[in-house]
Design an enzyme around this catalytic site. Sequence first.
Site, PDB file in Angstrom:
ATOM      1  N   LYS A  42      60.415  27.541 -95.635  1.00 49.18           N
ATOM      2  CA  LYS A  42      59.927  28.755 -94.985  1.00 49.18           C
ATOM      3  C   LYS A  42      60.075  29.961 -95.906  1.00 49.18           C
ATOM      4  O   LYS A  42      61.075  30.102 -96.622  1.00 49.18           O
ATOM      5  CB  LYS A  42      60.723  28.969 -93.689  1.00 49.18           C
ATOM      6  CG  LYS A  42      60.333  30.176 -92.860  1.00 49.18           C
ATOM      7  CD  LYS A  42      61.191  30.215 -91.603  1.00 49.18           C
ATOM      8  CE  LYS A  42      60.854  31.383 -90.695  1.00 49.18           C
ATOM      9  NZ  LYS A  42      61.672  31.355 -89.455  1.00 49.18           N
ATOM     10  N   SER A  76      63.101  29.898 -83.374  1.00 41.96           N
ATOM     11  CA  SER A  76      62.038  29.775 -84.367  1.00 41.96           C
ATOM     12  C   SER A  76      61.884  28.401 -84.996  1.00 41.96           C
ATOM     13  O   SER A  76      60.943  28.175 -85.765  1.00 41.96           O
ATOM     14  CB  SER A  76      62.240  30.821 -85.475  1.00 41.96           C
ATOM     15  OG  SER A  76      61.975  32.113 -84.979  1.00 41.96           O
ATOM     16  N   SER A 107      59.079  31.421 -85.535  1.00 43.37           N
ATOM     17  CA  SER A 107      58.448  31.976 -86.711  1.00 43.37           C
ATOM     18  C   SER A 107      58.330  30.973 -87.864  1.00 43.37           C
ATOM     19  O   SER A 107      57.742  31.284 -88.897  1.00 43.37           O
ATOM     20  CB  SER A 107      59.252  33.192 -87.186  1.00 43.37           C
ATOM     21  OG  SER A 107      60.583  32.815 -87.562  1.00 43.37           O
TER      22      SER A 107
END
Length: 384
Positions: free
Chosen positions: A22, A122, A98
Site C-alpha cells: 500500500k 481499512s 483505504s
Amino acid sequence: MNGFVSWLPVTAAPAGLRLAVKDVIDVAGMPTGAGNPRWLATHPIPEQDADVVQRLRREFTVVGKTHTDELAYSLTGTNAHYGTPVNPAAPDRMPGGSSSGTATVVAAGLADLGLGTDTAGSIRVPASYTGLYGLRPSHSRVPRTGIVPLAPSFDVPALLARDPQTLRAGARLLLDAVSPATLPRTVWWPGDIPVAPDVRDLLRGTLSRLVGAGLELTTAPLFDSGGWDRIRAAFTTVQAAEVWEQHGDWIRRERPIFGRNVSARLQLAAEVTPALAYEARSILREAADRLTRMLGEDRVLALPATPEPAPPLDDPGHARAAVVRLTCLAPILGGPSVSLPVARYHGLPLGLSLLAAPGRDETLLTLAELLSGQGPRTFAAESP
C-alpha cells in the site's frame, strides 16, 4: 489492471510469492505518495524499507505499490486523483478502502499477499467487499516505522490474502514473538449487532463449523441501549483529533487538494477541541475495559465485517457510520481481528470478522483455517 501502481518496472515474473504494498508504506527506491499528488511532491523517495516490508521480504518479492484513499482517511476505495481500483468480485461496486489497490490486485491474482494498514477498518472492509482473508494484528506485535501515520493510537500494518495459508505465512514473518494457537471456549455472536436481520442470520449460520469443533455459542448483547453509536462517535472524534495532529500543519502549509469526502472529514477534524477529544478518549477507555473483561482468554467475538456487501460505485450515500460501528472495536481494544470470506449476499461477497484479546493472533488464524473449509453460505432472495 486499473488501481495497480507499479513504481518499478517488472520485466519478468518474480520468483516465489509476490507482495503488493500500500502506498503509505515505504519501499526503498519507490515513492510514497499516500494517495495524494501534493504529498508525493513534498516528500522524498525513501532510502529504506519500512520494518514490516523488511520482514516480509524474507519470503516475498515486492512487485509494486498500490493505490490508497487519500491519506488512508476513507473506507470506500475511491480516490479523486487516481481513480477507483476495479473490484474483481464486483466491477460495478466499490472495492473498499483505504487499502483499495492492495485488495484489488490480490483478489485479481496479481499478488499473493497484500500489505496495507488498518485504522478504522481499512483491511477488513476491502476484504469483505472483494472476498479476501484479512488480518489486522495486535497493536503490540508489529512495528510501524516507515509508515505514513493516520491516527497512531489505532494504526496498524495489516495483511490480505486469497487463502488462510498464505495469510498465516505472512503473519509468521510480520508478528513479533509467537503466541500459542489455543482454541477459545466460546464464540460470542451478540444479539444486538446493528445490521439487517437477514445479514445477521446469514453470517450466524457460518459459525456452525466452530460450534461443531466444540466451541460454545453465546448471543448476549454487547452494549447497553445506544452503546454502539456512542462508542462509534467517540472513536470517530479521537481518530479525527489524531489525524489533524499528524497532518494539520502540512495541510495548512501545502494547501493540498482533496476529494470531497476526505476534504469534509479533514475540515471536521480541524474543529475537534482538546475537551471533546478528552471526553471521547474516556468513553473509549471504558469500552476497551469492558471488551477486555468480556473476552478474557477463552472467548472470541464474531461480527459482520461490514453491514452489507460492497455498495455500488455511484452510491453517494455510503454509510460510513454503519461500517465504523462494527470496525472500531478492534482498534479500541488493540486486539487482532481477522476477516473471512464466508458468505455471499445477493451474489456479492460478505465477510465475517473475528476479534480476540490482544496477542491472540494465532488463535484467529487457526479459526480462519477451520472456517475456510466450509464454503460460502449464500443469501439469494429477491433483490431489494
